[in-house]
Design a protein around this motif. Structure first.
Motif, PDB file in Angstrom:
ATOM      1  N   ALA A  11       0.840  -1.198   0.000  1.00 60.67           N
ATOM      2  CA  ALA A  11       0.000   0.000   0.000  1.00 60.67           C
ATOM      3  C   ALA A  11       0.875   1.248   0.000  1.00 60.67           C
ATOM      4  CB  ALA A  11      -0.933   0.001   1.213  1.00 60.67           C
ATOM      5  N   GLU A  12       1.510   1.498  -1.138  1.00 61.04           N
ATOM      6  CA  GLU A  12       2.369   2.665  -1.316  1.00 61.04           C
ATOM      7  C   GLU A  12       2.012   3.342  -2.624  1.00 61.04           C
ATOM      8  OE1 GLU A  12       6.257   0.990  -1.317  1.00 61.04           O
ATOM      9  OE2 GLU A  12       6.319   0.650   0.852  1.00 61.04           O
ATOM     10  N   GLU A  13       2.288   4.638  -2.710  1.00 55.89           N
ATOM     11  CA  GLU A  13       1.940   5.401  -3.906  1.00 55.89           C
ATOM     12  C   GLU A  13       2.583   4.817  -5.158  1.00 55.89           C
ATOM     13  OE1 GLU A  13       0.115   7.955  -4.798  1.00 55.89           O
ATOM     14  OE2 GLU A  13      -0.677   8.715  -2.920  1.00 55.89           O
ATOM     15  N   LEU A  14       3.884   4.569  -5.113  1.00 54.72           N
ATOM     16  CA  LEU A  14       4.578   4.048  -6.293  1.00 54.72           C
ATOM     17  C   LEU A  14       4.060   2.661  -6.674  1.00 54.72           C
ATOM     18  CD1 LEU A  14       8.281   5.161  -5.645  1.00 54.72           C
ATOM     19  CD2 LEU A  14       6.589   6.210  -7.155  1.00 54.72           C
ATOM     20  N   ALA A  15       3.764   1.848  -5.661  1.00 55.96           N
ATOM     21  CA  ALA A  15       3.230   0.517  -5.934  1.00 55.96           C
ATOM     22  C   ALA A  15       1.849   0.601  -6.571  1.00 55.96           C
ATOM     23  CB  ALA A  15       3.169  -0.292  -4.644  1.00 55.96           C
ATOM     24  N   LEU A  16       1.059   1.605  -6.178  1.00 53.35           N
ATOM     25  CA  LEU A  16      -0.263   1.792  -6.786  1.00 53.35           C
ATOM     26  C   LEU A  16      -0.136   2.105  -8.270  1.00 53.35           C
ATOM     27  CD1 LEU A  16      -3.319   2.177  -6.780  1.00 53.35           C
ATOM     28  CD2 LEU A  16      -2.950   4.520  -5.922  1.00 53.35           C
ATOM     29  N   PHE A  17       0.814   2.967  -8.627  1.00 51.94           N
ATOM     30  CA  PHE A  17       1.026   3.294 -10.040  1.00 51.94           C
ATOM     31  C   PHE A  17       1.389   2.034 -10.826  1.00 51.94           C
ATOM     32  CE2 PHE A  17       2.511   7.668  -8.398  1.00 51.94           C
ATOM     33  CZ  PHE A  17       1.197   8.120  -8.367  1.00 51.94           C
ATOM     34  N   GLU A  18       2.286   1.220 -10.249  1.00 60.10           N
ATOM     35  CA  GLU A  18       2.694   0.001 -10.938  1.00 60.10           C
ATOM     36  C   GLU A  18       1.510  -0.962 -11.079  1.00 60.10           C
ATOM     37  OE1 GLU A  18       6.177  -3.386 -10.674  1.00 60.10           O
ATOM     38  OE2 GLU A  18       4.995  -2.967  -8.892  1.00 60.10           O
ATOM     39  N   GLU A  58      -0.308   7.167   4.569  1.00 62.63           N
ATOM     40  CA  GLU A  58      -0.138   6.871   3.144  1.00 62.63           C
ATOM     41  C   GLU A  58      -0.945   5.635   2.752  1.00 62.63           C
ATOM     42  OE1 GLU A  58       3.392   5.890  -0.144  1.00 62.63           O
ATOM     43  OE2 GLU A  58       3.790   5.681   2.003  1.00 62.63           O
ATOM     44  N   GLN A  59      -0.920   4.614   3.615  1.00 59.74           N
ATOM     45  CA  GLN A  59      -1.682   3.396   3.342  1.00 59.74           C
ATOM     46  C   GLN A  59      -3.159   3.702   3.120  1.00 59.74           C
ATOM     47  OE1 GLN A  59       0.623  -0.159   5.814  1.00 59.74           O
ATOM     48  NE2 GLN A  59      -1.127   0.832   6.717  1.00 59.74           N
ATOM     49  N   GLU A  60      -3.731   4.494   4.015  1.00 64.88           N
ATOM     50  CA  GLU A  60      -5.161   4.797   3.917  1.00 64.88           C
ATOM     51  C   GLU A  60      -5.478   5.574   2.641  1.00 64.88           C
ATOM     52  OE1 GLU A  60      -7.437   3.429   5.757  1.00 64.88           O
ATOM     53  OE2 GLU A  60      -5.811   2.438   6.838  1.00 64.88           O
ATOM     54  N   LYS A  61      -4.586   6.486   2.267  1.00 66.94           N
ATOM     55  CA  LYS A  61      -4.792   7.244   1.026  1.00 66.94           C
ATOM     56  C   LYS A  61      -4.737   6.331  -0.192  1.00 66.94           C
ATOM     57  CE  LYS A  61      -2.996  11.690   2.705  1.00 66.94           C
ATOM     58  NZ  LYS A  61      -1.893  12.686   2.591  1.00 66.94           N
ATOM     59  N   VAL A  62      -3.778   5.377  -0.166  1.00 67.69           N
ATOM     60  CA  VAL A  62      -3.648   4.434  -1.284  1.00 67.69           C
ATOM     61  C   VAL A  62      -4.904   3.573  -1.385  1.00 67.69           C
ATOM     62  CG1 VAL A  62      -2.402   2.386  -2.084  1.00 67.69           C
ATOM     63  CG2 VAL A  62      -1.132   4.392  -1.296  1.00 67.69           C
ATOM     64  N   ILE A  63      -5.417   3.112  -0.248  1.00 68.36           N
ATOM     65  CA  ILE A  63      -6.642   2.307  -0.249  1.00 68.36           C
ATOM     66  C   ILE A  63      -7.803   3.093  -0.843  1.00 68.36           C
ATOM     67  CG2 ILE A  63      -8.408   1.307   1.245  1.00 68.36           C
ATOM     68  CD1 ILE A  63      -6.134  -0.545   0.934  1.00 68.36           C
ATOM     69  N   GLU A  64      -7.941   4.353  -0.451  1.00 69.59           N
ATOM     70  CA  GLU A  64      -9.023   5.188  -0.988  1.00 69.59           C
ATOM     71  C   GLU A  64      -8.890   5.349  -2.501  1.00 69.59           C
ATOM     72  OE1 GLU A  64      -9.150   8.898   1.073  1.00 69.59           O
ATOM     73  OE2 GLU A  64      -9.500   7.968   3.039  1.00 69.59           O
ATOM     74  N   LYS A  65      -7.652   5.585  -2.968  1.00 73.68           N
ATOM     75  CA  LYS A  65      -7.434   5.719  -4.415  1.00 73.68           C
ATOM     76  C   LYS A  65      -7.742   4.418  -5.147  1.00 73.68           C
ATOM     77  CE  LYS A  65      -4.022   9.456  -4.705  1.00 73.68           C
ATOM     78  NZ  LYS A  65      -2.672   9.839  -5.186  1.00 73.68           N
TER      79      LYS A  65
END
Length: 322
Positions: free
Chosen positions: A229-236, A275-282
């Protein structure tokens, strides 16, 4: 047969997830094979059991294997070499082996060997389920793309062969059958698709590619992404989903590994949890129709049958969506 693929970049925990998942399926009574097709094998480490490229029994209903990609490349090229020598006998003066020595180091050969490994294990009749611990993301996506890409040039080769056979047929009507002499033996070159061994090879290869393409896209194939649950991992993750969508391959589940779960986190990791919670929301907003499950950061990496089954029963199976 159901087939599960666990994708992700190195270090996210896809070996742990695939090992735990295969163990859970085996415990449910399904005859299961878990196969590591990642050149950097960790499956034996996860199960705390030495493994090789021979299928090993780990538990009731559960077998495992770590594919030797170098050996698969050799076997794949040897098979091609034999086929070429038998099919193109009139080219026996060429040193085909020298060309295959060069080919084993060519770009894309690992992907072809990996595709052959998948085909080999899926063809086994002894199992209800095969679980694949895959190579890092980029290579795995190229493997998924291989059947569709290869079909494009195979179709062109078939068209080219048809033109050759058609031309031969027209010449035969005037001059008679084509003949070649190989090692003192006369060989008649075919002019019809039915009799032509090269066309037979091409048509057989096309059928294999179509079968693999359809298998990757079928309802019996479950493609899962292991990430964090990280921003860069979400993009990938979004790029993986988009890439697979081009090949009509559907992602079923996203496993968020090493997820921080604390009621009163220390200040040092407060930002990480935010950051985790933001990634989950996205993820919920931008990725639709894919189940998302979280696996918490454990005190130590799970190893062995008991610890892996705890991961399966507590976090992978029947856990509510976040």
């Amino acid at each position: 047969m159901k087939i599960y693929f666990f994708l992700g970049k190195g270090g996210v925990g896809k070996t742990t997830a695939s090992a735990a998942w295969s163990l859970g399926l085996a415990k449910s009574g399904l005859k299961t094979l878990v196969a590591s097709i990642d050149p950097a094998h960790n499956l034996g480490d996860a199960f705390a059991t030495p493994m090789s490229d021979r299928i090993t029994r780990l538990a009731d209903n559960l077998d495992a294997v770590e594919v030797n990609i170098e050996e698969m490349i050799r076997a794949y090229l040897n098979e091609l070499s034999v086929k070429m020598k038998n099919t193109y006998r009139y080219l026996s003066t060429m040193n085909i082996d020298r060309y295959f020595d060069i080919l084993k180091n060519s770009p894309g050969i690992e992907e072809y060997a990996t595709m052959e490994a998948i085909k080999k294990f899926v063809a086994l009749k002894d199992y209800d389920v095969v679980v694949f611990d895959t190579p890092p993301t980029g290579m795995t996506i190229r493997v998924f793309a291989m059947p569709r890409v290869s079909l494009v040039w195979t179709e062109q080769l078939i068209k080219m062969r048809k033109r050759i056979l058609s031309t031969r047929g027209m010449v035969e009507n005037v001059q008679g059958k084509f003949e070649a002499e190989i090692d003192g033996e006369k060989v008649v070159l075919s002019s019809t698709e039915k009799e032509d061994p090269i066309m037979g090879e091409l048509l057989g290869y096309r059928a294999e590619l179509k079968s693999l393409r359809d298998m990757f896209s079928s309802e019996n194939s479950y493609v899962n992404i292991v990430t964090m649950a990280e921003e860069l991992a979400l993009f990938e993750t979004k790029r993986i989903i988009a890439s697979l969508d081009e090949f009509k391959i559907k992602v079923r589940t996203i496993f968020l590994n090493k997820f921080f779960e604390m009621e009163k986190p220390p200040p040092e990791i407060q930002g990480k949890m935010e950051e985790q919670e933001k990634v989950i929301e996205k993820m919920k907003a931008e990725i639709r129709g894919i189940e998302i499950k979280s696996i918490p950061l454990l005190r130590k990496s799970p190893r062995g049958i008991n610890e892996l089954f705890n991961v399966y029963s507590n976090y992978l199976y029947n856990k509510e969506k976040r």
